[in-house]
Design a protein around this motif. Structure first.
Motif, PDB file in Angstrom:
ATOM      1  N   ARG A   1      39.435  22.961  37.586  1.00 24.92           N
ATOM      2  CA  ARG A   1      40.221  24.198  37.565  1.00 24.92           C
ATOM      3  C   ARG A   1      39.308  25.398  37.519  1.00 24.92           C
ATOM      4  NH1 ARG A   1      44.414  23.563  32.800  1.00 24.92           N
ATOM      5  NH2 ARG A   1      42.434  23.659  31.763  1.00 24.92           N
ATOM      6  N   SER A   2      39.725  26.455  38.177  1.00 24.61           N
ATOM      7  CA  SER A   2      38.973  27.698  38.083  1.00 24.61           C
ATOM      8  C   SER A   2      39.364  28.402  36.802  1.00 24.61           C
ATOM      9  CB  SER A   2      39.269  28.590  39.292  1.00 24.61           C
ATOM     10  OG  SER A   2      40.651  28.854  39.390  1.00 24.61           O
TER      11      SER A   2
ATOM     12  N   ILE B   1      50.989  31.009  44.774  1.00 24.80           N
ATOM     13  CA  ILE B   1      49.822  30.128  44.876  1.00 24.80           C
ATOM     14  C   ILE B   1      49.131  30.337  46.223  1.00 24.80           C
ATOM     15  CG2 ILE B   1      49.094  27.710  45.089  1.00 24.80           C
ATOM     16  CD1 ILE B   1      51.281  27.065  42.977  1.00 24.80           C
ATOM     17  N   PHE B   2      49.915  30.401  47.286  1.00 29.83           N
ATOM     18  CA  PHE B   2      49.331  30.680  48.599  1.00 29.83           C
ATOM     19  C   PHE B   2      48.590  32.013  48.599  1.00 29.83           C
ATOM     20  CE2 PHE B   2      52.154  27.444  50.500  1.00 29.83           C
ATOM     21  CZ  PHE B   2      51.309  26.895  51.450  1.00 29.83           C
ATOM     22  N   LYS B   3      49.191  33.022  48.016  1.00 31.49           N
ATOM     23  CA  LYS B   3      48.571  34.347  47.986  1.00 31.49           C
ATOM     24  C   LYS B   3      47.267  34.317  47.185  1.00 31.49           C
ATOM     25  CE  LYS B   3      50.536  37.490  49.866  1.00 31.49           C
ATOM     26  NZ  LYS B   3      50.329  37.923  51.248  1.00 31.49           N
ATOM     27  N   LYS B   4      47.281  33.618  46.054  1.00 32.33           N
ATOM     28  CA  LYS B   4      46.053  33.488  45.253  1.00 32.33           C
ATOM     29  C   LYS B   4      44.966  32.757  46.024  1.00 32.33           C
ATOM     30  CE  LYS B   4      48.069  33.617  40.639  1.00 32.33           C
ATOM     31  NZ  LYS B   4      48.327  32.867  39.395  1.00 32.33           N
ATOM     32  N   GLY B   5      45.378  31.873  46.917  1.00 34.01           N
ATOM     33  CA  GLY B   5      44.433  31.128  47.738  1.00 34.01           C
ATOM     34  C   GLY B   5      43.939  31.904  48.943  1.00 34.01           C
ATOM     35  N   GLY B   6      44.468  33.094  49.140  1.00 33.44           N
ATOM     36  CA  GLY B   6      43.980  33.956  50.210  1.00 33.44           C
ATOM     37  C   GLY B   6      44.849  34.037  51.445  1.00 33.44           C
ATOM     38  N   ALA B   7      46.004  33.389  51.452  1.00 31.04           N
ATOM     39  CA  ALA B   7      46.892  33.449  52.616  1.00 31.04           C
ATOM     40  C   ALA B   7      47.528  34.836  52.722  1.00 31.04           C
ATOM     41  CB  ALA B   7      47.975  32.382  52.512  1.00 31.04           C
TER      42      ALA B   7
END
Length: 78
Positions: A76-77, A12-18
């Motif tokens: 939701r996207s 989830i963090f990675k999908k959010g750009g972290a």
């Protein structure tokens, strides 16, 4: 012990750009998501019970989220 695996939270963090994520950040988001999820489920279960059902339906969950978030409903996207 958390119910949501750390690997799922990391994704989830990675999908959010972290780019990098500290373990304590993963733990904190895990706690929040679990507490929020339980709050939604309790309200959705109450809605199903009020409708005379034992089964929680999708609309119960959607209404519970809407009730909890008020006018600030999360979109939701796709």
């Amino acid at each position: 012990m958390p119910e949501i695996p750390s690997a799922a939270i990391y994704r989830i963090f990675k999908k959010g750009g972290a780019e990098r994520v500290a373990q304590d950040a993963i733990s904190e988001l895990t706690k929040y998501l679990e507490e929020y999820g339980i709050l939604i489920v309790k309200q959705a279960s109450d809605l199903a019970d009020h409708a005379g059902r034992k089964t929680v339906m999708e609309d119960d969950v959607k209404l519970a989220i809407r009730n909890i978030n008020g006018s600030n409903e999360f979109k939701r996207s796709a």
